[in-house]
Write a protein that holds these residues in place. Structure first.
Motif: not given
Length: 353
Positions: A174-187, A306-315
């Motif tokens: 689900a996170f990949d579909a929102v942030y990765d962009g590949k799922a959106t492109t393929r769709f 964990r997923e937000f950490d992967k896609y969004l910068r955080n401090e």
């Protein structure tokens, strides 16, 4: 001779005002709007005015400025029938600082009717497309195998997400579909191949310049209409609910994870654009737009964090808040700030230091 000059000038001004009106038309598609309701709605689309100092060297006050505006045509069109209402919204007292707003009844011309027709045809076809796509997606597993919109040449999503630790794979998907962009492109590719496969001339099905759930724009015979919806339910979204496609998901978790794609017709490129709908997309039980509005969150599910950490910068920074009881240092809380890709603050989570 003076009379001829005056008459010519008056005609020029009239033509300019008519042009301003004809080329700046607001078209609102409304459900069951009465005449009085339509008139009130038209008032919200008053033409903008420009004011100048009558004496360039003087100060700008209400007594030393002249204001002007061009009339605007506003159409409140019946989305389900022919009970349309049209108005000319203008300002009187042109050339003074005290413009007076007036709303006058106007007539619909053939160009107006054609614009309304094109909007309705496009909306119906775009809504039908979204419904067909969602039906084709129902029951299709998206984890660990291809997703294909029926076609002679397969194309679709392939989920390469692996179950990391105790976190279910559908959360990562689900996170990949929102942030990765590949799922959106393929769709997006699948959607447009479907359109071109079923309609050799998409422009005949989508007869406006652009359209989505927020509004539309259409041009007919050189007249531009910018429009929006009022009390009209139009669904130009396709929902993908990862949990319902995974038989191992507990029923209590539904619908904590779903991704909703919004469809937009773009006539310039002749394609359907696909974007994640932040209001309807849900991650960890919270809408995507809700994270940005929530401000401080008391905590996140570990898999979601964990997923937000992967896609969004955080401090992480120290917070002055401490929980009651026990050692103050042991109970001190820190703030974990997440940032959107443009650098603006997305939301903050309170975490143990």
């Amino acid at each position: 001779m003076k009379l001829q000059i005056f008459a010519g000038l008056s005609l020029l001004v009239f033509c300019f005002m008519a042009m301003g009106q004809d080329n700046d038309t607001k078209l609102i598609m409304c459900k069951d709007c009465s005449y009085s309701e339509s008139k009130k709605l038209a008032k919200k689309y008053a033409p903008s005015s420009q004011c100048f100092k009558s004496n360039p060297s003087g100060s700008m006050t209400s007594g030393t400025q002249t204001c002007h505006s061009s009339p605007r045509k506003v159409i409140i069109a019946d989305a389900k029938g022919n009970n349309h209402h049209a108005f000319t919204v203008r300002h009187y007292n042109q050339g003074t600082a005290w413009l007076e707003l007036a709303i006058e009844r106007a007539r619909l011309n053939t160009t107006d009717y054609e614009a309304i027709r094109r909007v309705n045809i496009t909306a119906n076809n775009l809504e039908k497309l979204a419904s067909e796509l969602e039906n084709e997606l129902k029951g299709v597993p998206l984890t660990g195998r291809d997703f294909v919109i029926h076609s002679s040449q397969p194309q679709g999503f392939r989920s390469d997400s692996q179950n990391a630790g105790s976190c279910p794979a559908y959360i990562s998907d689900a996170f990949d579909a929102v942030y990765d962009g590949k799922a959106t492109t393929r769709f997006s590719e699948a959607v447009n191949k479907k359109i071109n496969r079923e309609s050799k001339a998409p422009s005949k099905a989508f007869m406006v310049k652009s359209m989505n759930g927020d509004g539309f724009s259409v041009e007919v015979s050189g007249v531009s209409y910018s429009g929006s919806w009022k009390d009209v339910v139009r669904v130009f979204n396709t929902e993908i609910d990862w949990e319902r496609r995974n038989p191992d998901v507990p029923a209590s978790d539904i619908p904590d994870y779903k991704v909703v794609y919004g469809l937009t017709w773009n006539d310039r490129w002749g394609v359907i654009e696909v974007d994640v709908n932040p209001l309807l997309t849900v991650l960890g039980g919270v809408s995507l737009s809700g994270y940005g509005k929530a401000g401080r969150l008391q905590g996140l599910d570990p898999c979601v964090e964990r997923e937000f950490d992967k896609y969004l910068r955080n401090e992480v920074t120290h917070s002055n808040n401490t929980s009651s009881g026990g050692d103050a240092w042991d109970n001190q809380q820190c703030e974990k700030h997440y940032y959107w890709k443009d650098g603006t603050l997305a939301f903050t989570v309170l975490v143990p230091c």
